[in-house]
Write an enzyme that holds these catalytic residues in place. Structure first.
Site, PDB file in Angstrom:
ATOM      1  N   SER A 198      -2.178  62.325  20.563  1.00 52.41           N
ATOM      2  CA  SER A 198      -1.419  62.263  21.818  1.00 52.41           C
ATOM      3  C   SER A 198      -1.526  60.868  22.405  1.00 52.41           C
ATOM      4  O   SER A 198      -2.518  60.157  22.195  1.00 52.41           O
ATOM      5  CB  SER A 198      -1.986  63.251  22.829  1.00 52.41           C
ATOM      6  OG  SER A 198      -3.244  62.803  23.315  1.00 52.41           O
ATOM      7  N   ASP A 199      -0.493  60.460  23.143  1.00 50.00           N
ATOM      8  CA  ASP A 199      -0.673  59.291  23.984  1.00 50.00           C
ATOM      9  C   ASP A 199      -1.779  59.616  24.974  1.00 50.00           C
ATOM     10  O   ASP A 199      -2.086  60.776  25.247  1.00 50.00           O
ATOM     11  CB  ASP A 199       0.626  58.915  24.691  1.00 50.00           C
ATOM     12  CG  ASP A 199       0.682  57.439  25.062  1.00 50.00           C
ATOM     13  OD1 ASP A 199      -0.381  56.785  25.118  1.00 50.00           O
ATOM     14  OD2 ASP A 199       1.793  56.926  25.292  1.00 50.00           O
ATOM     15  N   TRP A 200      -2.386  58.585  25.533  1.00 56.40           N
ATOM     16  CA  TRP A 200      -3.599  58.742  26.323  1.00 56.40           C
ATOM     17  C   TRP A 200      -3.294  59.493  27.629  1.00 56.40           C
ATOM     18  O   TRP A 200      -2.620  58.994  28.522  1.00 56.40           O
ATOM     19  CB  TRP A 200      -4.204  57.379  26.597  1.00 56.40           C
ATOM     20  CG  TRP A 200      -5.139  56.893  25.533  1.00 56.40           C
ATOM     21  CD1 TRP A 200      -6.389  56.371  25.743  1.00 56.40           C
ATOM     22  CD2 TRP A 200      -4.967  56.881  24.105  1.00 56.40           C
ATOM     23  NE1 TRP A 200      -6.998  56.044  24.535  1.00 56.40           N
ATOM     24  CE2 TRP A 200      -6.140  56.347  23.521  1.00 56.40           C
ATOM     25  CE3 TRP A 200      -3.942  57.284  23.263  1.00 56.40           C
ATOM     26  CZ2 TRP A 200      -6.317  56.199  22.152  1.00 56.40           C
ATOM     27  CZ3 TRP A 200      -4.107  57.131  21.882  1.00 56.40           C
ATOM     28  CH2 TRP A 200      -5.280  56.598  21.347  1.00 56.40           C
TER      29      TRP A 200
END
Length: 856
Positions: free
Chosen positions: A276-278
């Site tokens: 996932s993106d952060w």
């Protein structure tokens, strides 16, 4: 097809250009049935080693491999997995890209991907990736969060600088080449952000995720514009993909089964792991949708996931699948058996610098030239440079990049002085540093919380405060005149902020991942502080404004702590006007003035929000107009991450878009101005004459960018960028693929013949000028007369880059693959090539067509 076999095949085909030809020619991949039940089993391609490890891992150990944690070594990277020492599973460190390795130790400051893309050179993109992969390994990293391969759909997107433009084919070629370069060094590449993540506005509201808009994109547009680059990197063997923040057609991308399972794995055949993106994970259900790893923490994939598995809400098989995908990449890269490509012990600074300099040279686009460049002998003898990025090199803006080695950051002004041996005149034009706000505007001084008063805030140099000092100043600010002020908060050794009447205007030198860099503005202050610049504010003379300045000293967890320096600085309306007038006076008395202009300062590019205008900031249009009025030989050099409007264009005959130039950009810019290097870059986006000309900013279609009813809808479909300009018949300021040279190229002898399911387009390019130079011939195809769906007027189908000495010619043959002749049929979910003959166009840009032919 196993990834190893795919990589071997790509190697046999001879690199990225051939690799993408292979991608484009491949038969359409089968699409997984939407909504197929249950999680996928552990990948059939999992090696015996991975299967053995999976059987021996405990539930807690498996959970520890699917979410981020804190790195005890504090290397400054974005993400960390602890590994499982008892089973020989190593730690995994993930470093931000996409332009260099962003950790606490220094790495080569490469120009951003927008500059790289303008070179239209896959071999250079592969070398660019190799620098990042090589240096990442040396700095203890395992995964590089690169390449960024979104499409530059709107010119307002704050991260256009991080990607290679508006055309899906170019985007695919440059992205795949970077993957090859990174992974050849034993570094895992992570392509981002999947999928249709083309703006920051409404993308993700961290404070209130429910306020994030839905992004609605039809299936044809996804396949023809936004999936090709991801298909290309998958074919190149990319180890990982990052899911994007935004909603897409309803669900969040990070828990969108259609996106992560049906498209990415089922249709594109991706075999690696998805991160996932952060902060973009929203539930444990994301695991079953196809997300394998949560970053940066375990808020969903930690204890909540363990409980969900123990309660039976999430099947253990879903976790096993994710762990198998992650360990499968460990195994493919030799991380489990000691066969990984060895890391080098130290960074080869000179090797990285050579690539950075070459990217800055090849990526510079000569937009217009009335003879002002290269600088004539007369101009060199009587030359003036104007603008802050003439005296300080515009490496890039904001974070998610390697900052670079400061001792190599030679400005264009210094590089020209050293190269020519002349005393070149200079005027700042636009002062980004300013001066300390004087005590006369701060009646009664500024009170320190806890006691004490200071006349103003100017604790720099020898007046720096002790290491770790934390202090808040409050008081009243009374401007002496009415007008527009530039207010700055500048600092080092502490996170500093500036607030006026209760509103925080600017911050600087904040810490992220245990380190920081001087990237709050396009350049630091002239005395080396991070320069937090507020948006210009209109203030009233004599009015009292409540002022708060804070400095929070870095603690002992921060790498390379320093004494606390902080300054509240300004540029007054009078100083701004005086600087512009001084630049115009200097321009009148020299043969040639060269004005350097920039954008992206103050977090407006690469920060939390998109651009709100394509006009240059800080009155630079006014500066250029004043200098051009004073001297008709004015040359403009643009250090911007994308297009800008040019109200002064009729008065300026020569414009060089250098872009952001990396740590070696002072030297590259000097070489280009002097003619030691010949500009050969091509624009990767269409430059609109005015903002409303761009398809996504059309006032008649607010849904395309600003959104309607909390929804952004891509109603332009496949007609964005040059395709949209062509459809509307709109004349751009500069077209896609445009770029001039110091020499001239002629095209002749077009031949088009069938080759398999595609075409071979042959023609001759001749250098008719007096200088050696490189040209980028581009092949476009048109639609057949009776196509069953609307197709673009022209679509980029092939390109190459050729360097020729004066008078030399070369016969070139470019292959147009079947995919470039096809459209995505949404009813049958497959690629269809419409029948009928179509136009073939060869030229120097999408609008500068030199040869025309027909493909039957």
């Amino acid at each position: 097809m196993p990834a190893t076999t795919r990589r071997e095949l790509l190697k046999q085909l001879g690199g990225t250009a051939a690799a993408f030809a292979f991608v484009a020619a491949a038969a359409p991949l089968a699409t997984a049935a939407p909504g197929s039940p249950g999680p996928a089993a552990a990948p059939a391609a999992a090696t015996p080693r991975v299967r053995t490890l999976l059987a021996r891992l405990t539930l807690d150990e498996k959970i520890g491999l699917v979410h981020g944690a804190t790195d005890p070594r504090r290397l400054g990277q974005a993400g960390y997995l602890p590994g499982v020492a008892r089973l020989g599973i190593p730690e995994l460190r993930l470093s931000d890209g996409p332009a260099g390795v962003n950790v606490a130790r220094s790495a080569t400051g490469l120009p951003p991907v927008s500059t790289l893309g303008a070179a239209f050179n896959p071999a250079l993109a592969r070398a660019y990736g190799a620098v990042m992969g090589r240096e990442g390994r040396t700095l203890g990293q395992d995964v590089l969060l690169a390449p960024q391969i979104e499409l530059s759909r709107t010119p307002f997107f704050s991260r256009n600088k991080d990607q290679s433009g508006e055309d899906p084919y170019l985007n695919a070629v440059i992205g795949a080449a970077q993957v090859e370069g990174v992974q050849a060094q034993g570094m895992l590449a992570q392509a981002k952000h999947f999928l249709a993540n083309n703006q920051r506005l409404h993308e993700f509201d961290r404070a209130d995720p429910e306020n994030s808009y839905d992004f609605v994109v039809d299936d044809r547009t996804l396949h023809e514009l936004y999936l090709p680059a991801f298909e290309a990197v998958v074919r190149a063997g990319v180890a990982s993909v990052m899911s994007a923040y935004n909603h897409l057609n309803g669900p969040w991308n990070s828990e969108n089964r259609t996106v992560l399972t049906d498209l990415l794995r089922g249709e594109l055949g991706f075999e690696g792991f998805v991160t996932s993106d952060w902060g973009a994970t929203h539930s444990t259900a994301a695991l079953q949708a196809g997300l394998d790893m949560q970053m940066w923490d375990g808020s969903h994939f930690g204890a909540p996931l363990k409980k969900a598995i123990e309660d039976g809400a999430v099947p253990l098989a879903a976790l096993d699948t994710a762990v198998s995908r992650i360990l499968g990449r460990y195994d493919a890269f030799g991380m489990l058996d000691g066969t990984r490509v060895p890391a080098r012990k130290r960074i080869d600074v000179e090797a990285g610098a050579r690539v950075a300099r070459e990217v800055a040279v090849q990526g510079a686009v000569l937009l217009a030239n009335d003879g002002g460049l290269p600088l004539s002998p007369e101009a060199r003898r009587d030359l003036a440079l104007i603008g802050p990025t003439a005296a300080q090199v515009a490496v890039s803006v904001s974070g998610e990049r390697a900052y670079g080695f400061e001792d190599r950051m030679v400005s264009p002004l210094d590089a020209l002085r050293r190269t020519t041996g002349r005393k070149i005149a200079y005027a700042v034009g636009v002062d980004l540093t300013g001066t300390a706000v004087p005590a006369s505007t701060l009646p009664g001084g500024l009170a320190r919380a806890g006691g004490g008063t200071d006349a103003n805030v100017d604790f720099t140099g020898d007046r720096a405060l002790p290491l770790g000092t934390t202090v808040t100043w409050t008081g009243t600010f009374v401007p002496p005149t009415t007008g527009e002020y530039a207010l700055n908060i500048q600092g080092w050794g502490a996170a500093v902020s500036l607030s006026l009447d209760g509103e925080e205007l600017a911050t600087a030198s904040g810490v992220r991942d245990a380190f920081t860099r001087k990237w709050s503005s396009v350049v630091p202050t002239t005395d080396g502080l991070d320069n937090g610049r507020a948006a210009p504010v209109k203030l009233t003379a004599g009015r009292s404004y409540a002022l708060v300045v804070k400095a929070t000293g870095w603690d002992d967890t921060v790498v390379e702590r320093a004494p606390v320096q902080v300054r509240f600085a300004w540029v007054t309306p009078e100083r701004r006007a005086a600087d512009i007038a001084a630049a115009a006076r200097l321009a009148r008395r020299v043969h040639t003035p060269v004005v350097f202009a920039y954008n992206g300062e103050g977090g407006a590019l690469g920060g939390s929000g998109d651009l709100t205008t394509l006009a240059l900031p800080a009155h630079q249009d006014e500066l250029i107009a004043a200098v051009a009025a004073a001297n008709p030989r004015t040359v403009v050099v643009l250090n911007t991450g994308g297009p800008v409007t040019m109200p002064w264009r009729r008065a300026v005959g020569t414009v060089l878009h250098a872009g952001y130039v990396g740590q070696e950009g002072g030297w590259s810019t000097a070489d280009l101005l002097l003619g030691r290097a010949n500009p050969s870059g091509k624009s990767i986006v269409t430059w609109p004459e005015k903002e409303a000309d761009h398809p996504t900013l059309d006032p008649a279609h607010p849904e395309r960018y600003y959104g309607v009813d909390r929804t952004v809808t891509y109603t332009e479909g496949i007609f964005t960028g040059y395709r949209g300009f062509d459809k509307a018949g709109t004349e751009p300021l500069f077209p896609f693929g445009h770029g001039l040279s110091y020499t001239e190229f002629a095209y002749s002898a077009l031949s088009v013949r069938r080759a398999g399911q595609g075409y071979e387009v042959s023609f001759t390019v001749t250098n008719k000028g007096r200088r050696t130079g490189a040209e980028v011939p581009q092949v476009y195809v048109g639609p057949p007369r009776h196509a069953p769906v609307e197709l673009p007027v022209r679509t980029l189908a092939a390109f190459t880059r050729v360097t020729l000495r004066p008078g030399r010619s070369r016969r070139l043959t470019l292959r147009v693959a079947e995919r470039r002749l096809s459209y995505w049929d949404t009813d049958d979910a497959r690629w269809i090539r419409p029948r009928g003959s179509r136009g073939v166009y060869v030229g120097s840009s999408s609008r500068d067509i030199r040869l025309r032919g027909t493909a039957g």
